[in-house]
Design a protein around this motif. Structure first.
Motif, PDB file in Angstrom:
ATOM      1  N   ALA A  20       0.829  -1.209   0.000  1.00  7.57           N
ATOM      2  CA  ALA A  20       0.000   0.000   0.000  1.00  7.57           C
ATOM      3  C   ALA A  20       0.863   1.259   0.000  1.00  7.57           C
ATOM      4  N   THR A  21       2.030   1.181   0.605  1.00  8.32           N
ATOM      5  CA  THR A  21       2.933   2.327   0.605  1.00  8.32           C
ATOM      6  C   THR A  21       3.627   2.495  -0.737  1.00  8.32           C
ATOM      7  N   LEU A  22       4.033   1.403  -1.350  1.00  4.47           N
ATOM      8  CA  LEU A  22       4.886   1.475  -2.537  1.00  4.47           C
ATOM      9  C   LEU A  22       4.133   1.544  -3.861  1.00  4.47           C
ATOM     10  N   ILE A  23       2.900   1.065  -3.902  1.00  7.47           N
ATOM     11  CA  ILE A  23       2.228   0.957  -5.188  1.00  7.47           C
ATOM     12  C   ILE A  23       1.866   2.336  -5.757  1.00  7.47           C
ATOM     13  N   VAL A  24       2.219   2.552  -7.017  1.00 10.31           N
ATOM     14  CA  VAL A  24       1.790   3.721  -7.791  1.00 10.31           C
ATOM     15  C   VAL A  24       1.487   3.234  -9.204  1.00 10.31           C
ATOM     16  N   THR A  25       0.528   3.865  -9.861  1.00 11.18           N
ATOM     17  CA  THR A  25       0.113   3.411 -11.200  1.00 11.18           C
ATOM     18  C   THR A  25       0.025   4.599 -12.158  1.00 11.18           C
ATOM     19  N   PRO A  26       1.119   5.349 -12.364  1.00 14.00           N
ATOM     20  CA  PRO A  26       1.040   6.565 -13.192  1.00 14.00           C
ATOM     21  C   PRO A  26       0.772   6.294 -14.661  1.00 14.00           C
ATOM     22  N   TRP A  27       1.099   5.099 -15.131  1.00 12.71           N
ATOM     23  CA  TRP A  27       0.902   4.798 -16.543  1.00 12.71           C
ATOM     24  C   TRP A  27      -0.475   4.187 -16.819  1.00 12.71           C
ATOM     25  N   PHE A  28      -1.241   3.913 -15.757  1.00  6.81           N
ATOM     26  CA  PHE A  28      -2.501   3.218 -15.954  1.00  6.81           C
ATOM     27  C   PHE A  28      -3.724   3.987 -15.458  1.00  6.81           C
ATOM     28  N   SER A  29      -3.578   4.775 -14.398  1.00 10.62           N
ATOM     29  CA  SER A  29      -4.753   5.424 -13.815  1.00 10.62           C
ATOM     30  C   SER A  29      -4.552   6.930 -13.718  1.00 10.62           C
ATOM     31  N   TYR A  30      -5.661   7.661 -13.779  1.00  7.16           N
ATOM     32  CA  TYR A  30      -5.607   9.123 -13.699  1.00  7.16           C
ATOM     33  C   TYR A  30      -5.144   9.565 -12.313  1.00  7.16           C
ATOM     34  N   ASP A  31      -5.618   8.882 -11.263  1.00  2.00           N
ATOM     35  CA  ASP A  31      -5.103   9.088  -9.908  1.00  2.00           C
ATOM     36  C   ASP A  31      -4.107   7.964  -9.645  1.00  2.00           C
ATOM     37  N   PRO A  32      -2.815   8.228  -9.763  1.00  2.00           N
ATOM     38  CA  PRO A  32      -1.825   7.149  -9.658  1.00  2.00           C
ATOM     39  C   PRO A  32      -1.417   6.821  -8.232  1.00  2.00           C
ATOM     40  N   ILE A  33      -1.896   7.587  -7.256  1.00  2.00           N
ATOM     41  CA  ILE A  33      -1.431   7.417  -5.891  1.00  2.00           C
ATOM     42  C   ILE A  33      -2.483   6.777  -4.993  1.00  2.00           C
ATOM     43  N   ASN A  34      -3.634   7.397  -4.893  1.00  5.10           N
ATOM     44  CA  ASN A  34      -4.587   7.039  -3.840  1.00  5.10           C
ATOM     45  C   ASN A  34      -5.461   5.836  -4.175  1.00  5.10           C
ATOM     46  N   VAL A  35      -5.999   5.769  -5.397  1.00  7.00           N
ATOM     47  CA  VAL A  35      -6.909   4.652  -5.689  1.00  7.00           C
ATOM     48  C   VAL A  35      -6.191   3.300  -5.729  1.00  7.00           C
ATOM     49  N   PRO A  36      -4.936   3.199  -6.218  1.00 12.07           N
ATOM     50  CA  PRO A  36      -4.280   1.887  -6.106  1.00 12.07           C
ATOM     51  C   PRO A  36      -3.971   1.508  -4.657  1.00 12.07           C
ATOM     52  N   LYS A  37      -3.650   2.500  -3.826  1.00 13.98           N
ATOM     53  CA  LYS A  37      -3.394   2.197  -2.416  1.00 13.98           C
ATOM     54  C   LYS A  37      -4.680   1.745  -1.729  1.00 13.98           C
ATOM     55  N   LEU A  38      -5.793   2.401  -2.059  1.00  9.67           N
ATOM     56  CA  LEU A  38      -7.082   1.975  -1.505  1.00  9.67           C
ATOM     57  C   LEU A  38      -7.387   0.538  -1.904  1.00  9.67           C
ATOM     58  N   ALA A  39      -7.123   0.190  -3.157  1.00  6.51           N
ATOM     59  CA  ALA A  39      -7.398  -1.166  -3.636  1.00  6.51           C
ATOM     60  C   ALA A  39      -6.588  -2.196  -2.855  1.00  6.51           C
ATOM     61  N   VAL A  40      -5.305  -1.921  -2.653  1.00  5.70           N
ATOM     62  CA  VAL A  40      -4.445  -2.862  -1.922  1.00  5.70           C
ATOM     63  C   VAL A  40      -4.916  -3.017  -0.476  1.00  5.70           C
ATOM     64  N   ILE A  41      -5.248  -1.902   0.165  1.00  3.53           N
ATOM     65  CA  ILE A  41      -5.691  -1.958   1.564  1.00  3.53           C
ATOM     66  C   ILE A  41      -6.991  -2.740   1.697  1.00  3.53           C
ATOM     67  N   ALA A  42      -7.938  -2.498   0.776  1.00  4.37           N
ATOM     68  CA  ALA A  42      -9.211  -3.224   0.835  1.00  4.37           C
ATOM     69  C   ALA A  42      -9.011  -4.711   0.581  1.00  4.37           C
ATOM     70  N   LEU A  43      -8.214  -5.058  -0.418  1.00  2.00           N
ATOM     71  CA  LEU A  43      -7.970  -6.470  -0.724  1.00  2.00           C
ATOM     72  C   LEU A  43      -7.284  -7.170   0.445  1.00  2.00           C
ATOM     73  N   GLY A  44      -6.247  -6.538   1.005  1.00  2.00           N
ATOM     74  CA  GLY A  44      -5.540  -7.149   2.120  1.00  2.00           C
ATOM     75  C   GLY A  44      -6.398  -7.267   3.365  1.00  2.00           C
ATOM     76  N   ALA A  45      -7.201  -6.223   3.640  1.00  2.00           N
ATOM     77  CA  ALA A  45      -8.044  -6.241   4.832  1.00  2.00           C
ATOM     78  C   ALA A  45      -9.090  -7.342   4.769  1.00  2.00           C
ATOM     79  N   PHE A  46      -9.745  -7.484   3.630  1.00  2.00           N
ATOM     80  CA  PHE A  46     -10.791  -8.503   3.522  1.00  2.00           C
ATOM     81  C   PHE A  46     -10.195  -9.899   3.397  1.00  2.00           C
ATOM     82  N   LEU A  47      -9.012 -10.015   2.824  1.00  2.00           N
ATOM     83  CA  LEU A  47      -8.340 -11.315   2.791  1.00  2.00           C
ATOM     84  C   LEU A  47      -8.038 -11.778   4.213  1.00  2.00           C
TER      85      LEU A  47
END
Length: 562
Positions: A20-47
């Protein structure tokens, strides 16, 4: 909990925080910082929640009763705010653009807290401390490249180019400071080998260099404060234990002077004071006014930005101009109170008090110095200190919540036990057949984890998917695709406003008008879209007049609105 399941949960918690700290997606998403971190946190939390659900023990309800009750109340209050605050449901659920700290984020962080609470032990603390060092090492390396302008990513950042993986120099300096605190804890460990000690010294020097390159004082304050706390813990367990109390008072006095200095008072004000502190005061006053005007439900989760113009003072409006705004209070406590009212703030403070009580008990009964434990305690205190002048960035918040649960759980789980020093834990290389069997996760646990992972994907991935399609549509320069993305679920005002602006630049007034009319209807508190509508040639006089009236409602102290 079976050994294999507990070890798996420990790995899930550690890797979730690190990714969640390291993931960035500047080549894929308009918001490259927050939405990928949210995705990782949600996936890890529910797992992790799926693993806990499969291995539920009634003893947990007794052992962790107080903590589980407070966590349940926190999530229930989040639901209450989500339903009754009166703001747009999807904006509160997924969070606003550039923050993503809505219901999904905080409910996921709460699940990570519960997971670390139950799984806490020497293994979790050791893995978390090493995870911070790994994340810090990569952030330092990337920061060095950024400082010499050798960055493969063209970040749109008006401040220092050293933004790391968290997209902001303040957050980068803070996280590098956190990692430096952990490095110092390992450095002063008596049993540390000479070569590794040299490596840790180099690490601290590079950390200081990167913090300086960010041009942000937060990192140095975090590093200095955290190092001081680690040193005090070390002194307490050394032959110089009689100096612990005097050094504690000296440290408290230093913190007092630093606080005065940041407020432009005292003997070191010229060193520590920055005009940005005054601007934070504007944000704090607005957040407090929101809290007083909406004491029970706040203005809505992640909705500070919709209300800032309405609640700021005339002085704040004129200080840097009416167009300079904020979508966060730059104080986590005020973010909770303004977004969720006094109940949400109170519950968070109770959780914080529980961590402080656990830290106090751990330090009272400790007989030696354990680097992972001391480092994480100091890092948690430093995190709380920086939260007074900062906001909840997901790449940092994930550590704050996970370490909170780990410290409380470690204190509870090691009561009346002689715990082997954390840093000396060793796993046996040879295992018998029963140990090998015990190291495998049960099938029922895997099924439960998969089911909860699907839930995590359903709540955590939609903003990332929408952001990815938005960037793809903009690159295609196809008006039909761009307009379609404006209405893609989950809709958000920032995306609709940006698409309207893109249509304006492309001289597609009719498309812009359609998006703005729909956007202002769905998000009537978004100032940007009303502003665009008021200037649109294709808008009717009635539509422009309505837009200006709404702008005045949303920004009553703006002298440019008459």
């Amino acid at each position: 909990m079976p050994i294999a399941e507990k070890s798996t949960l420990v790995r899930i918690l550690t890797w979730t925080a690190l990714f969640a700290t390291l993931i960035v997606t500047p080549w894929f998403s308009y918001d490259p910082i927050n939405v990928p971190k949210l995705a990782v946190i949600a996936l890890g939390a529910f797992l992790g929640a799926g693993l806990l659900a499969s291995n539920f023990r009634h003893e947990w309800l007794v052992t962790y009763r107080s903590q589980l009750i407070v966590c349940a109340l926190f999530i229930l209050d989040l639901i209450f705010v989500l339903v009754f605050s009166g703001n747009n449901f999807y904006q509160e659920f997924f969070g606003t653009f550039g923050r993503a700290t809505g219901f999904v984020a905080y409910s996921s962080l709460t699940l990570l807290f519960v997971g670390s609470l139950i799984a806490s032990g020497a293994e979790l603390l050791q893995r978390l401390s090493i995870g911070v060092l790994i994340g810090g090492s990569l952030s330092i390396i990337y920061g060095v490249f950024q400082s010499v302008k050798f960055d493969p990513i063209n970040w749109l950042n008006p401040y220092s180019p050293v933004v790391g993986f968290v997209g902001n120099p303040n957050f980068q300096s803070s996280f590098v400071g956190f990692s430096g605190v952990i490095a110092f804890a390992y450095l002063i460990q008596r049993t540390q080998k000479g070569l590794l000690r040299i490596g840790l010294l180099v690490y601290l020097v590079l950390a200081a260099y990167v913090i300086n390159a960010t041009d942000s004082q937060q990192g140095f304050l975090v590093l200095a404060g955290g190092v001081g706390i680690v040193f005090l813990i070390w002194v307490k367990s050394s032959k110089f234990a009689m100096l612990a109390i005097p050094l504690t008072f000296a440290s408290a006095f230093g913190v007092f002077l630093a606080t005065l200095g940041m407020l432009n008072k005292g003997p070191i004000a010229s060193i520590l004071y920055k005009p940005s502190v005054t601007y934070r005061g504007d944000y704090w006053r607005a957040g407090w006014k929101m809290t007083l005007e909406h004491p029970f439900s706040g203005v809505g989760l992640d909705s500070y930005g919709d209300w800032y113009r309405r609640t700021r003072t005339l002085e704040a409006t004129l200080r840097r101009g009416p167009e300079i705004t904020s979508n966060a209070a730059h104080n986590i406590l005020l973010d909770f109170s303004s977004n969720g009212g006094f109940p949400l703030l109170f519950i968070y403070l109770v959780l914080t008090a529980m961590v402080i009580r656990s830290i106090t008990r751990l330090l009272r009964r400790s007989t030696g110095f354990d680097a992972p434990l001391a480092g994480l305690i100091a890092m948690w205190i430093a995190y709380q200190a920086q939260s007074i002048i900062s906001l909840n960035q997901l790449g940092l918040a994930v550590w704050g919540w996970t370490i909170s649960g780990a410290l409380i759980g470690f204190e509870i789980n090691t009561r009346n036990k002689v715990e082997q020093p954390i840093q000396n834990l060793q796993k046996k290389k040879q295992r018998n057949a029963s140990q090998i069997a015990a190291s495998k996760v049960q099938p029922k646990t895997l099924v439960s984890m998969f089911g909860f992972l699907i839930i995590g994907a359903l709540v955590g991935l939609p903003p990332l998917v929408a952001s990815t399609k938005f960037l793809s549509a903009l690159k295609s320069q196809d008006a039909v695709k761009v307009e379609k993305v404006a209405y893609m679920w989950p809709q958000e005002p920032a995306r609709m406003g940006q698409i309207a602006g893109a249509f304006a630049n492309a001289k597609l007034g009719a498309n812009e008008l359609k998006v703005l009319l729909d956007g202002t209807k769905k998000f009537p508190d978004d100032f940007l879209m009303w502003n665009l509508l008021s200037q649109l040639p294709e808008a009717t006089p009635e539509q422009k007049a309505e837009a200006k009236a709404q702008m005045k409602r949303l920004d009553p102290h703006n002298p440019d609105l008459k």
